[in-house]
Design an enzyme around this catalytic site. Structure first.
Site, PDB file in Angstrom:
ATOM      1  N   HIS A   9      52.901 -20.424 -35.106  1.00 52.72           N
ATOM      2  CA  HIS A   9      52.336 -21.717 -35.434  1.00 52.72           C
ATOM      3  C   HIS A   9      52.716 -22.476 -33.970  1.00 52.72           C
ATOM      4  O   HIS A   9      51.906 -23.202 -33.318  1.00 52.72           O
ATOM      5  CB  HIS A   9      52.420 -22.548 -36.544  1.00 52.72           C
ATOM      6  N   GLU A  10      53.898 -22.795 -33.890  1.00 57.88           N
ATOM      7  CA  GLU A  10      54.577 -23.738 -32.656  1.00 57.88           C
ATOM      8  C   GLU A  10      53.799 -22.841 -31.477  1.00 57.88           C
ATOM      9  O   GLU A  10      53.878 -23.594 -30.468  1.00 57.88           O
ATOM     10  CB  GLU A  10      55.619 -23.995 -32.672  1.00 57.88           C
ATOM     11  N   HIS A  36      50.743 -23.991 -30.151  1.00 55.40           N
ATOM     12  CA  HIS A  36      50.808 -25.431 -29.543  1.00 55.40           C
ATOM     13  C   HIS A  36      51.314 -25.043 -28.103  1.00 55.40           C
ATOM     14  O   HIS A  36      50.829 -25.773 -27.076  1.00 55.40           O
ATOM     15  CB  HIS A  36      51.493 -26.282 -30.176  1.00 55.40           C
TER      16      HIS A  36
END
Length: 355
Positions: A18-19, A22
């Protein structure tokens, strides 16, 4: 111990994915990244590489990427403004924020494809039990028979056979079975069974009264077919996850079904014991849940930020700081309430034993 280790592995991988979404898109749009953390709270481990400090923090139920310009207490220099997240075009900010949940969905898609290539266990059409006084028993079908076709369509897996019976919608069935070296054909009328679906809703379906044996085979697929099947599975899980959220809001699904970290740990341990394929499938399922939940339009979550940036894109002005602050406070309250509910359900289910 296995449950705890399995949960740490699953959550660690999913948070990292997920990170990473980003992080990659921040770098793509030349936004400075100050911190990349797995977990929240106090730093356990950390290493500075270039401008970014990579961290493992104390509380593993999340993570964050801190970009230049986020929460800055002082004025930014012109150089810092050029690399600030807040100074980027709304479309770029939307892409950076959406990349996190998107990476979770893409990761789940990839894992489902791998699962079908590695091999999934499937029940054969061998009958383990025939229920007394049901259509199959009355027709003369017996335990040990192997169903080979339903209404002229060949079946080799229990799921295929069940789908053909369901497709009949209660009409007469012609079932061909193999019994030893003999092939026999039976005509029977299924009966209607009333039961509950995954969401606790009452549904009816045609049944003939047979139970699968324990005989299974491993179905492995080439890259092309695994791609098709994995894509279909990923999409089905996305739809089911979204529908589950709708059903929770409608109260069709009771709130006590919501689980938290203890439930995840228990399930992770069970799937790890069941084998690598089960563990991978569970991780893909959880990744879809993480991706879909983060896209909900709740302030603090990625979906809430996307609403703010879409507003700015459409109306050519950002949401006022006061409105944004109020929205985030509401979002935080909702998130804390959800976490408290999940913990309560976990305690009632696994510790108190009420679930």
């Amino acid at each position: 111990m296995l449950s705890i280790l399995s949960a740490i592995v699953v959550l660690g991988i999913l948070i990292f994915v997920h990170e990473l979404g980003h992080f990659i898109f921040a770098k793509l749009f030349r936004v400075g990244v100050e911190k990349f953390s797995l977990g929240f709270g106090p730093k356990l481990l950390g290493k500075q590489i270039g401008e970014t400090e990579y961290l493992i923090s104390a509380f593993p139920l999340g993570g964050y990427v801190k970009m230049v310009g986020e929460g800055a207490d002082s004025e930014l220099s012109e150089e810092e403004k050029a690399r600030s997240f807040a100074e980027k075009h709304p479309l770029q900010r939307i892409a950076i924020v959406a990349a996190g949940p998107s990476f979770n969905l893409l990761f789940a898609w990839f894992v489902f494809i791998v699962v079908f290539m590695v091999g999934v266990p499937s029940a054969t059409t061998k009958i383990g039990e025939v229920v007394k006084d049901k259509p199959a028993a009355r027709a003369g079908i017996a335990a040990g028979d192997v169903i080979t076709s339903v209404n002229g369509k060949n079946v080799t897996r229990w799921e295929e056979m069940a789908a053909q019976i369901a497709a009949s919608k209660g009409a007469s069935l012609v079932i061909e079975i193999k019994r030893g070296d003999a092939v026999k054909t039976f005509r029977l009328m299924p009966e209607t069974r009333t039961g509950k679906n995954l969401f606790g809703e009452t549904v009816t379906s045609p049944v003939i009264g047979v139970v699968a044996s324990s005989e299974t085979v491993i179905d492995r697929f080439g890259p092309g077919e695994a791609f098709v099947k994995g894509s279909a599975q990923a999409w089905n899980v996305v739809k089911l996850t979204a529908l589950s959220l709708v059903k929770i809001v409608e109260r069709a699904v009771p709130l006590d079904t919501i689980g938290g970290p203890i439930m995840i740990a228990k399930m992770a341990g069970q799937q790890a014991e069941a084998g690598g394929v089960s563990f991978l499938a569970f991780m893909a399922l959880l990744s879809v849940n993480l991706g879909v939940l983060n896209l909900l339009p709740i302030p603090i979550l990625d979906g809430g930020h996307l609403v703010f940036y879409l507003w700015e894109l459409v109306f050519r002005r950002p949401v006022s700081p006061r409105a944004r602050e109020i929205a985030q406070q509401i979002g935080l309250a909702l998130l804390i309430g959800l976490m408290v509910l999940a913990f309560y359900n976990d305690i009632a289910r696994y510790i108190v034993g009420q679930g």
